[in-house]
Design a protein around this motif. Sequence first.
Motif, short mmCIF file in Angstrom:
data_model
loop_
_atom_site.label_atom_id
_atom_site.label_comp_id
_atom_site.label_asym_id
_atom_site.label_seq_id
_atom_site.Cartn_x
_atom_site.Cartn_y
_atom_site.Cartn_z
N THR A 158 57.65 39.73 47.48
CA THR A 158 57.62 38.60 48.39
C THR A 158 56.16 38.24 48.62
O THR A 158 55.26 39.00 48.28
N PRO A 159 55.87 37.06 49.18
CA PRO A 159 54.47 36.64 49.33
C PRO A 159 53.61 37.68 50.04
O PRO A 159 54.01 38.27 51.04
N SER A 160 52.44 37.93 49.48
CA SER A 160 51.52 38.92 50.03
C SER A 160 50.15 38.29 50.23
O SER A 160 49.71 37.48 49.42
N CYS A 161 49.50 38.67 51.30
CA CYS A 161 48.18 38.11 51.60
C CYS A 161 47.05 39.04 51.19
O CYS A 161 45.89 38.65 51.25
N TYR A 162 47.40 40.26 50.79
CA TYR A 162 46.34 41.21 50.47
C TYR A 162 45.61 40.80 49.19
O TYR A 162 46.23 40.44 48.20
N GLN A 163 44.28 40.86 49.20
CA GLN A 163 43.47 40.50 48.05
C GLN A 163 42.29 41.46 47.92
O GLN A 163 41.79 41.99 48.91
N ASN A 164 41.85 41.65 46.68
CA ASN A 164 40.66 42.47 46.44
C ASN A 164 39.93 41.96 45.19
O ASN A 164 39.62 42.71 44.27
N TRP A 165 39.66 40.65 45.18
CA TRP A 165 39.05 40.02 44.02
C TRP A 165 37.55 40.33 43.92
O TRP A 165 36.87 40.48 44.93
N MET A 166 37.09 40.38 42.70
CA MET A 166 35.66 40.46 42.45
C MET A 166 35.02 39.15 42.90
O MET A 166 35.68 38.10 42.91
N PRO A 167 33.76 39.14 43.28
CA PRO A 167 33.08 37.90 43.67
C PRO A 167 33.19 36.85 42.56
O PRO A 167 33.00 37.16 41.38
N GLY A 168 33.51 35.61 42.95
CA GLY A 168 33.64 34.53 41.99
C GLY A 168 34.97 34.48 41.28
O GLY A 168 35.18 33.64 40.40
N GLN A 169 35.91 35.36 41.63
CA GLN A 169 37.24 35.37 41.03
C GLN A 169 38.28 35.06 42.10
O GLN A 169 37.97 35.07 43.29
N GLY A 170 39.51 34.78 41.66
CA GLY A 170 40.59 34.62 42.62
C GLY A 170 41.04 33.19 42.83
O GLY A 170 40.82 32.31 41.98
N PRO A 171 41.66 32.90 43.98
CA PRO A 171 42.35 31.63 44.19
C PRO A 171 41.45 30.41 44.25
O PRO A 171 41.92 29.29 44.09
N GLU A 172 40.16 30.60 44.48
CA GLU A 172 39.26 29.45 44.53
C GLU A 172 38.96 28.88 43.15
O GLU A 172 38.46 27.77 43.02
N MET A 173 39.27 29.65 42.11
CA MET A 173 38.98 29.25 40.75
C MET A 173 40.23 28.67 40.07
O MET A 173 41.35 28.98 40.45
N VAL A 174 40.00 27.81 39.06
CA VAL A 174 41.08 27.29 38.24
C VAL A 174 40.96 27.93 36.86
O VAL A 174 39.88 27.94 36.26
N TYR A 175 42.07 28.49 36.36
CA TYR A 175 42.03 29.25 35.12
C TYR A 175 42.90 28.59 34.04
O TYR A 175 43.73 27.74 34.33
N GLU A 176 42.70 29.06 32.81
CA GLU A 176 43.51 28.59 31.70
C GLU A 176 44.91 29.20 31.77
O GLU A 176 45.13 30.21 32.44
N CYS A 177 45.85 28.57 31.07
CA CYS A 177 47.17 29.17 30.96
C CYS A 177 47.06 30.51 30.23
O CYS A 177 46.19 30.71 29.39
N GLY A 178 47.96 31.43 30.55
CA GLY A 178 47.93 32.74 29.93
C GLY A 178 46.91 33.68 30.56
O GLY A 178 46.54 34.68 29.95
N THR A 179 46.47 33.40 31.79
CA THR A 179 45.53 34.28 32.50
C THR A 179 46.32 35.27 33.36
O THR A 179 47.26 34.90 34.05
N ARG A 180 45.91 36.53 33.32
CA ARG A 180 46.58 37.58 34.08
C ARG A 180 45.55 38.39 34.87
O ARG A 180 44.35 38.29 34.64
N GLY A 181 46.03 39.21 35.78
CA GLY A 181 45.15 39.97 36.64
C GLY A 181 44.98 41.42 36.20
O GLY A 181 45.93 42.06 35.76
N ALA A 182 43.76 41.92 36.34
CA ALA A 182 43.46 43.30 36.01
C ALA A 182 42.52 43.86 37.08
O ALA A 182 41.91 43.12 37.85
N VAL A 183 42.41 45.18 37.12
CA VAL A 183 41.52 45.85 38.05
C VAL A 183 40.46 46.59 37.24
O VAL A 183 40.75 47.17 36.18
N GLU A 184 39.22 46.57 37.70
CA GLU A 184 38.15 47.27 36.98
C GLU A 184 38.31 48.78 37.17
O GLU A 184 38.70 49.26 38.25
N ALA A 185 38.05 49.52 36.12
CA ALA A 185 38.26 50.97 36.16
C ALA A 185 37.11 51.70 36.85
O ALA A 185 37.27 52.84 37.27
#
Length: 471
Positions: A420-447
Amino acid sequence: MNEKRNCMISRTSALPLIFISVFFHFALGSLEFHFIDQSKSYSEAKTYCRQRYTDLATVESLADMNTLLDLFLTTGDTAWIGLEIGNQFNWHWSRADENTDYFNWEKEETQTLNSEKCAAMSQNGSWLVSDCGDEKNFICHANSDASSNMFIAEAKSWRQAQSHCRSLSSDLVSIHSAEENAADSILSRSQTVWIGLFGDPWKWSSGSNSSFRLWKPNQPDYVNSQQCVVTELKDGGKWNNRNCNAKFSFICQKELSSTPASTRPQTTQSKSTSQQLSTNLTTPQQNSPQFATKTFYYEKSSTVHLDITNVTASTPQHSVTASPTGMGPLSQTTMQSDTVTSRMNSSFMNSEKLILIKKNLTWIEALIYCQKHHVDLVLIDSKDTQDKVAAKVKNATSQYVWLGLCYSCTFKFWFWIGTTPSCYQNWMPGQGPEMVYECGTRGAVEATGRQQWTALAETEEMNFICSENGG
């Protein structure tokens, strides 16, 4: 348009046959849509849908069409929908599913079964039947009362006028009383203007009275017995009339309630909507009641090259439940109006056991792997889950690790595939909802580092984390 615009499976040259189902829930009526990747004539497709579901699909709004565009995975660009030539000419308002309860014809209107006609208001306020390609000034509907309607002094064809009004978050004016007609007649400045009334012989196989149309330019053309309709998904979903004997994939619908298709309530347009769609299909339309759900169910067989054995090509075993996270720019406008719900496997909820898979796979391959061997790709909806993921990825053999995080390039928001909708976020600076991405973009976490999220192409190969039911 990039064909990888969904969170399902793309076709490659491959080995096993996998079936994946995807559920999207929007408050737009009580329907379930199924895409069938088989080539059939219109009659064969309709028979198939009626035997297994309810009927061929009725598309009632731009919001419906936007969702189909964003989510359906097709092997071609054309699919039958349930619009066909009927034996009666009917008048409709451009604003979806409004009643035609008032007319003010100057003379008896002409009825024809081989063309589309549009209505204009004459200088004295009476209505005329006109060729839709003629260019006239027009009146756009206001979002309050008729006294606020907008006169547009730009000569356009009826469809161009319709598009212009919709680009203003409006539509061509609809008229339901002598009082409204008089007000618009004054507004027209003694000119002949387009109003939002059009007539055609098309009917929905399901029995719906929906007036929604999304024709390509210069269509329908009523030639060569082209009496059935397809949606051309690679052309913005626009519609074309085709010979009913041609063979295409098709879209079925299933009624989720006991209400017969011919009598079920029609979607009605809100008088105060602020986020309607223009014809470029870029944002969801808010013109629907919020008491029911319309489920978009995508049934699609695809081949994917994976090192997985004993895969059975049969009824889907897993579902991908996709719901917006509230992390995109549309979340404050669209999702407040279009209530989003989700259908979830209970074992997916609050999963506490996370498994780091040290195989380098694409996002889609990782998704299939997790659904086959565990539950799903991990979702992060809290700081607690983020901390658990951070602890796991420190042992990864790749720089980044896949999450169950998708980007919708049509709706331009991020969502988790099973939450269900979640508000939690932990984006790297310059990433996330403020940006517009190409189709086929997915999310990953840095190791390494702060284990923050980033956006990557789904074709990247890396480790991933699967969720397992805790306990």
